[in-house]
Design a protein around this motif. Sequence first.
Motif, PDB file in Angstrom:
ATOM      1  N   ASN A 173      -7.627  77.254 -13.471  1.00  0.00           N
ATOM      2  CA  ASN A 173      -6.275  76.987 -13.973  1.00  0.00           C
ATOM      3  C   ASN A 173      -5.206  77.823 -13.281  1.00  0.00           C
ATOM      4  OD1 ASN A 173      -6.597  75.123 -16.528  1.00  0.00           O
ATOM      5  ND2 ASN A 173      -8.260  76.612 -16.623  1.00  0.00           N
ATOM      6  N   ALA A 174      -5.589  78.582 -12.254  1.00  0.00           N
ATOM      7  CA  ALA A 174      -4.620  79.417 -11.534  1.00  0.00           C
ATOM      8  C   ALA A 174      -3.515  78.555 -10.938  1.00  0.00           C
ATOM      9  CB  ALA A 174      -5.319  80.221 -10.447  1.00  0.00           C
ATOM     10  N   SER A 175      -2.329  79.133 -10.824  1.00  0.00           N
ATOM     11  CA  SER A 175      -1.167  78.360 -10.363  1.00  0.00           C
ATOM     12  C   SER A 175      -1.186  78.085  -8.869  1.00  0.00           C
ATOM     13  CB  SER A 175       0.124  79.103 -10.741  1.00  0.00           C
ATOM     14  OG  SER A 175       0.122  80.410 -10.190  1.00  0.00           O
ATOM     15  N   ILE A 185      -0.549  81.610 -15.480  1.00  0.00           N
ATOM     16  CA  ILE A 185      -0.880  80.268 -15.953  1.00  0.00           C
ATOM     17  C   ILE A 185       0.103  79.892 -17.054  1.00  0.00           C
ATOM     18  CG2 ILE A 185      -2.628  78.811 -17.057  1.00  0.00           C
ATOM     19  CD1 ILE A 185      -4.760  80.726 -15.922  1.00  0.00           C
ATOM     20  N   ARG A 186       0.841  78.848 -16.849  1.00  0.00           N
ATOM     21  CA  ARG A 186       1.819  78.402 -17.842  1.00  0.00           C
ATOM     22  C   ARG A 186       1.152  77.416 -18.797  1.00  0.00           C
ATOM     23  NH1 ARG A 186       7.418  78.919 -17.012  1.00  0.00           N
ATOM     24  NH2 ARG A 186       7.922  80.238 -15.224  1.00  0.00           N
ATOM     25  N   TYR A 193       3.099  81.740 -21.487  1.00  0.00           N
ATOM     26  CA  TYR A 193       2.252  82.497 -20.577  1.00  0.00           C
ATOM     27  C   TYR A 193       0.932  82.849 -21.254  1.00  0.00           C
ATOM     28  CZ  TYR A 193       6.479  82.776 -17.818  1.00  0.00           C
ATOM     29  OH  TYR A 193       7.585  82.447 -17.096  1.00  0.00           O
ATOM     30  N   ILE A 240     -10.117  80.929 -15.607  1.00  0.00           N
ATOM     31  CA  ILE A 240      -8.854  81.405 -15.031  1.00  0.00           C
ATOM     32  C   ILE A 240      -8.677  80.869 -13.613  1.00  0.00           C
ATOM     33  CG2 ILE A 240      -7.573  83.456 -14.297  1.00  0.00           C
ATOM     34  CD1 ILE A 240      -8.940  84.954 -16.626  1.00  0.00           C
TER      35      ILE A 240
END
Length: 390
Positions: free
Chosen positions: A319-321, A385-386, A14, A316
């Motif tokens: 790259n957000a899920s 974000i993984r 994470y 961010i």
Amino acid sequence: MKSVAARKRKQAEYFFDYTLLFIVLFLLGFGLIMVYSTSFYDASMTASIDYDGAYYLKHQALSAVLGLAAMMVVSRIPYHFWERFALLGYVASAVLIALVLTPLGITANGATRWLDLKVTSVQPAEIAKLCMILFLSSFICKIGKGIRSFKGFLLVLAVPVPICLMVWQITDNMSSAVIIFGIAFLMLFVASPDYKRFLIMGAAGAAGAALVVFVILQMDKMGGADLDFRSNRILAWLNPEQYATGTGFQTLQSLYAIGSGGIFGKGLGQSMQKLGYLPEAQNDMIFSIICEELGLFGGIAVILLFILLCWRFMVIANNASDLFGALLVVGVMGHIAIQVILNIAVVTNTIPNTGISLPFISYGGSSIMFLLIEIGLVQSVARGIRLRAV
């Protein structure tokens, strides 16, 4: 029993944006220093606060601490938790704005924009900005591909209009209304693939603004007896020297402060304009004092920090899920970016004077608390974000 390497790998899955946190903390600390430097003289001369030179610093520091606590709590809560409260937040913000008309409303500097909650006061417009970001993120996700149609496009664009009108008419805060609509406009721009509509809207908006200025100039030539204070601000923007004793006074003092600072400034705490010459120096005009005390170098450094902050938002968001998280971050980025641009534009007389604070730096408890809550939302999205296991 899991090995140490396995535990480390799980923790590394994470993401937490420490760069974003550092920038925000630096802006907060710098803001507290500048609020104290800017407000000390005025606070020392004010009988209503017992001549306490640190009055504004204490209140700003308390708001910052409470905001940081709220930010940390919000950052630990999965951001999808707030999606179920999106509509409630939209309605609640409208109700809170309407409550300004009741005895709970607080009047300061000729405007009624705050609510007295007994324990503290709050500005509903700041709540409306946060709730608008949350509601529009949820609303756009629910519409989905329908946003590509003209009907869907207009529907999303119409969502902020009632809140904007309420903020403008009830609290007499046109600048906050513009910011709320600007947030919605940017979120719609990111979510919509058809950029032609935005070019048309931008051209129409620029033409409309030019027409308004032209009409006001013509009315002024014919006597200008019926011009309201906003029209006079536009005239003062075009020719501040002519209105040096009235609506152009604050703008001229701000420009004097910026000009006298030079490249490296007079030194921290050495401003002359804050000694009773520049009204609201610790609020909307704090950037001019930064330029006077720290010079062009200090002003550019602050601008670069905000650019870095927006860059972290973009990283961010990219790259957000999911779309909901990305839109939340875009909304927060839009809020801060629009407010910074407008504040600096006002201080440098690039646009007509209107009350807009500089995020994290200007004095204002409601503003700093809700901005930090928004940062908490962004960090919550970042935690979703993984990262790939190394």
